[in-house]
Design an enzyme around this catalytic site. Structure first.
Site, PDB file in Angstrom:
ATOM      1  CB  CYS A  44      -0.888   0.044   1.242  1.00  0.00           C
ATOM      2  SG  CYS A  44      -2.003  -1.353   1.443  1.00  0.00           S
ATOM      3  CB  CYS A  92      -3.541   2.599   2.368  1.00  0.00           C
ATOM      4  SG  CYS A  92      -4.784   1.332   1.962  1.00  0.00           S
ATOM      5  CB  CYS A 135      -3.553  -1.648  -1.841  1.00  0.00           C
ATOM      6  SG  CYS A 135      -5.066  -1.188  -0.972  1.00  0.00           S
ATOM      7  CB  CYS A 192      -4.135   3.169  -1.242  1.00  0.00           C
ATOM      8  SG  CYS A 192      -2.889   1.850  -1.261  1.00  0.00           S
TER       9      CYS A 192
END
Length: 207
Positions: free
Chosen positions: A44, A48, A75, A78
């Site tokens: 991330c 995030c 991810c 994000c």
């Protein structure tokens, strides 16, 4: 290529500093490092929105390519491919910056017959030296960075356009739709068509 990609040359990784930044969701660190969560296998951005993992369960990486090389998937909340391009160049980092921009913005390693040797010639160093510099600053090889750049271009095109997958594969720098599907599924753990279906269905997309 016309698509921004979030692979950056960054600060030295300091665990305590990075951990404070990601727990605070400090936007000034966005693009400077990525957090790999070992319990989920996801990496991330520091900003995030997902509840932060325990510090004991995270690792930090200076680039998206390094996180992927370590086995982490991007991810879907994000969206690491949308992180800002961070630049803070000193000395030999300038060589990495030039090579990185050729990979990310010009697709210097995408065309058939493209090699790290030719890329190195363009930035005025040998192939071994360039590879060593990438390992030092990005913890990934030029080829690994190029792979991440192609996948991130494709992810942005999937999210932001309605182009057919064949066109996305070509614009992102893949030589074939088959190769695109294979690499995308390897990185994201699911085929690109599943990401597209979730986009148009309005379903919540979780990493």
């Amino acid at each position: 290529m016309g698509v921004r990609v979030s692979i950056v040359v960054s600060m030295s990784i300091d665990f305590a500093e990075c951990d404070r930044a990601r727990l605070a969701r400090d936007s000034t660190y966005d693009g400077r490092f990525y957090t790999g969560v070992r319990t989920t296998g996801i990496y991330c951005r520091p900003v995030c929105p997902v509840r932060p993992a325990r510090s004991a369960n995270v690792s930090f990486f200076p680039s998206a390519a390094a996180a992927e090389a370590a086995g982490f998937r991007p991810c879907l909340r994000c969206r690491p491919e949308t992180a800002p391009f961070c630049s803070a160049w000193i000395g030999s980092r300038a060589t990495v910056e030039r090579a990185l921009r050729l990979i990310v913005e010009d697709g210097a390693l995408d065309a058939e017959g493209a090699t790290v040797e030719r890329l190195a010639e363009r930035v005025g160093v040998g192939a071994r030296q360039l590879t060593r510099l990438f390992a030092r600053y990005l913890q990934a090889s030029p080829s690994e960075v190029a792979k991440t750049a192609r996948v991130q271009r494709a992810k942005r095109l999937i999210d932001e356009t309605s182009l057919p997958m064949t066109e996305i594969a070509m614009q992102a720098g893949f030589g074939s739709l088959r190769r695109f599907n294979s690499v995308f599924a390897e990185v994201y753990g699911r085929p690109p068509t599943e990401i597209r279906r979730k986009k148009f269905s309005g379903a919540a997309v979780l990493a």
